[in-house]
Design an enzyme around this catalytic site. Sequence first.
Site, PDB file in Angstrom:
ATOM      1  N   GLN A 191      60.518  82.538  49.113  1.00 44.52           N
ATOM      2  CA  GLN A 191      60.689  82.745  50.563  1.00 44.52           C
ATOM      3  C   GLN A 191      59.383  82.542  51.336  1.00 44.52           C
ATOM      4  O   GLN A 191      59.402  82.012  52.448  1.00 44.52           O
ATOM      5  CB  GLN A 191      61.253  84.135  50.828  1.00 44.52           C
ATOM      6  CG  GLN A 191      62.766  84.154  50.589  1.00 44.52           C
ATOM      7  CD  GLN A 191      63.555  84.619  51.800  1.00 44.52           C
ATOM      8  OE1 GLN A 191      63.317  85.715  52.293  1.00 44.52           O
ATOM      9  NE2 GLN A 191      64.485  83.816  52.267  1.00 44.52           N
TER      10      GLN A 191
ATOM     11  N   SER B 109      63.823  73.591  49.145  1.00 46.63           N
ATOM     12  CA  SER B 109      63.991  72.231  49.655  1.00 46.63           C
ATOM     13  C   SER B 109      64.581  72.272  51.057  1.00 46.63           C
ATOM     14  O   SER B 109      65.527  73.025  51.309  1.00 46.63           O
ATOM     15  CB  SER B 109      64.980  71.444  48.779  1.00 46.63           C
ATOM     16  OG  SER B 109      64.595  71.460  47.418  1.00 46.63           O
TER      17      SER B 109
ATOM     18  N   GLU C 154      78.004  66.306  51.512  1.00 42.06           N
ATOM     19  CA  GLU C 154      77.839  66.740  50.121  1.00 42.06           C
ATOM     20  C   GLU C 154      77.048  68.040  50.091  1.00 42.06           C
ATOM     21  O   GLU C 154      75.919  68.098  50.613  1.00 42.06           O
ATOM     22  CB  GLU C 154      77.069  65.647  49.360  1.00 42.06           C
ATOM     23  CG  GLU C 154      77.110  65.807  47.863  1.00 42.06           C
ATOM     24  CD  GLU C 154      76.134  64.837  47.189  1.00 42.06           C
ATOM     25  OE1 GLU C 154      75.723  65.136  46.072  1.00 42.06           O
ATOM     26  OE2 GLU C 154      75.790  63.806  47.807  1.00 42.06           O
TER      27      GLU C 154
ATOM     28  N   HIS D 141      67.339  75.182  51.106  1.00 43.42           N
ATOM     29  CA  HIS D 141      68.016  75.645  49.892  1.00 43.42           C
ATOM     30  C   HIS D 141      66.958  76.166  48.926  1.00 43.42           C
ATOM     31  O   HIS D 141      65.915  75.530  48.729  1.00 43.42           O
ATOM     32  CB  HIS D 141      68.787  74.484  49.257  1.00 43.42           C
ATOM     33  CG  HIS D 141      69.536  74.892  48.028  1.00 43.42           C
ATOM     34  ND1 HIS D 141      70.722  75.594  48.089  1.00 43.42           N
ATOM     35  CD2 HIS D 141      69.243  74.732  46.715  1.00 43.42           C
ATOM     36  CE1 HIS D 141      71.129  75.845  46.854  1.00 43.42           C
ATOM     37  NE2 HIS D 141      70.259  75.334  46.008  1.00 43.42           N
TER      38      HIS D 141
ATOM     39  N   ASP E 235      74.555  70.766  49.576  1.00 41.06           N
ATOM     40  CA  ASP E 235      73.150  70.765  49.115  1.00 41.06           C
ATOM     41  C   ASP E 235      72.723  69.363  48.657  1.00 41.06           C
ATOM     42  O   ASP E 235      71.844  69.224  47.789  1.00 41.06           O
ATOM     43  CB  ASP E 235      72.937  71.773  47.965  1.00 41.06           C
ATOM     44  CG  ASP E 235      73.276  73.201  48.368  1.00 41.06           C
ATOM     45  OD1 ASP E 235      73.077  73.540  49.545  1.00 41.06           O
ATOM     46  OD2 ASP E 235      73.754  73.966  47.512  1.00 41.06           O
TER      47      ASP E 235
ATOM     48  N   ASN F 217      69.161  71.995  56.561  1.00 36.08           N
ATOM     49  CA  ASN F 217      69.426  73.170  55.733  1.00 36.08           C
ATOM     50  C   ASN F 217      68.204  73.423  54.858  1.00 36.08           C
ATOM     51  O   ASN F 217      67.445  72.499  54.545  1.00 36.08           O
ATOM     52  CB  ASN F 217      70.649  72.935  54.842  1.00 36.08           C
ATOM     53  CG  ASN F 217      71.017  74.178  54.042  1.00 36.08           C
ATOM     54  OD1 ASN F 217      70.982  75.304  54.566  1.00 36.08           O
ATOM     55  ND2 ASN F 217      71.352  74.007  52.780  1.00 36.08           N
TER      56      ASN F 217
ATOM     57  N   ARG G 255      89.463  77.426  59.510  1.00 40.77           N
ATOM     58  CA  ARG G 255      88.119  76.892  59.700  1.00 40.77           C
ATOM     59  C   ARG G 255      88.015  76.054  60.975  1.00 40.77           C
ATOM     60  O   ARG G 255      86.992  76.069  61.658  1.00 40.77           O
ATOM     61  CB  ARG G 255      87.712  76.061  58.481  1.00 40.77           C
ATOM     62  CG  ARG G 255      86.308  75.507  58.608  1.00 40.77           C
ATOM     63  CD  ARG G 255      85.754  75.053  57.280  1.00 40.77           C
ATOM     64  NE  ARG G 255      86.324  73.790  56.853  1.00 40.77           N
ATOM     65  CZ  ARG G 255      85.908  73.105  55.787  1.00 40.77           C
ATOM     66  NH1 ARG G 255      84.952  73.571  55.021  1.00 40.77           N
ATOM     67  NH2 ARG G 255      86.472  71.972  55.450  1.00 40.77           N
TER      68      ARG G 255
ATOM     69  N   GLY H  36      67.874  86.581  57.949  1.00 36.82           N
ATOM     70  CA  GLY H  36      67.268  85.837  59.051  1.00 36.82           C
ATOM     71  C   GLY H  36      65.754  85.712  58.974  1.00 36.82           C
ATOM     72  O   GLY H  36      65.111  85.470  60.002  1.00 36.82           O
TER      73      GLY H  36
END
Length: 223
Positions: A178, A143, A150, A116, A152, A114, A72, A19
Amino acid sequence: MSVAAQPALPVAVLVSGRGSNMVAIARACARGAINARIVRVIADRADAAGIDKARELGLEARVIAAKQFPDRAGFEAALQSEIEASGARLVVLAGFMRILSGEFVARHAGAMLNIHPSLLPKFTGLHTHERAIAAGEARHGASVHFVTGELDGGPLLRQARVPVLPGDTPPSLSARVQVAEHIIYPEVIGWIAAGRLVAREGLPWLDGRPLRQPVVTDEETHP
Ligand code: GRF
């Protein structure tokens, strides 16, 4: 004449692990660097350290343990209810290690981000730092992209490049990446909160122009 301040963008952050990106986003909100507020932190596993960190920061944190659902669809229904209950208008995946269904993703089209740990489209998937070192890359990075069906693969919004240094190991390279992540993820959320970045017909627009390439910076100065 006074101009009414825009209300802060309500954000839900989904985590599975440490986190640290969630914390960086929370700090950017708290110091007023971005006009957003985290209304919920949600983990898909009870042992996600990010949940404790969120609570320490005084954020509303919930565990929706994926393994307690038979499939799911059940998990995603619970996740969706929690997001709706939180009032979030942006969903931020921050080390969320679960592939979401096309249906779930479509429901949040243009409103789910997101991050990545690679310079996409290079190194989708896992173990990106190991793979970047093994491939002899001179530069690696992170990124931020809109999430699509799709993996990533959604439209790229922002990238930060860092050097791969002689003697780098996956942990040393990961630490450098990071630092960069903690800069660019809040920044992109800030763009959305300010109305500068929007998705129109699947294409991101930044400051009134289609964003066909991500905004890229070199973060050479970090350890
Ligand atoms: C980050 O490296 C991010 O790029 C990837 O997962 C990691 C999450 O780290 N998606 P943290 O949990 O935010 O510390």
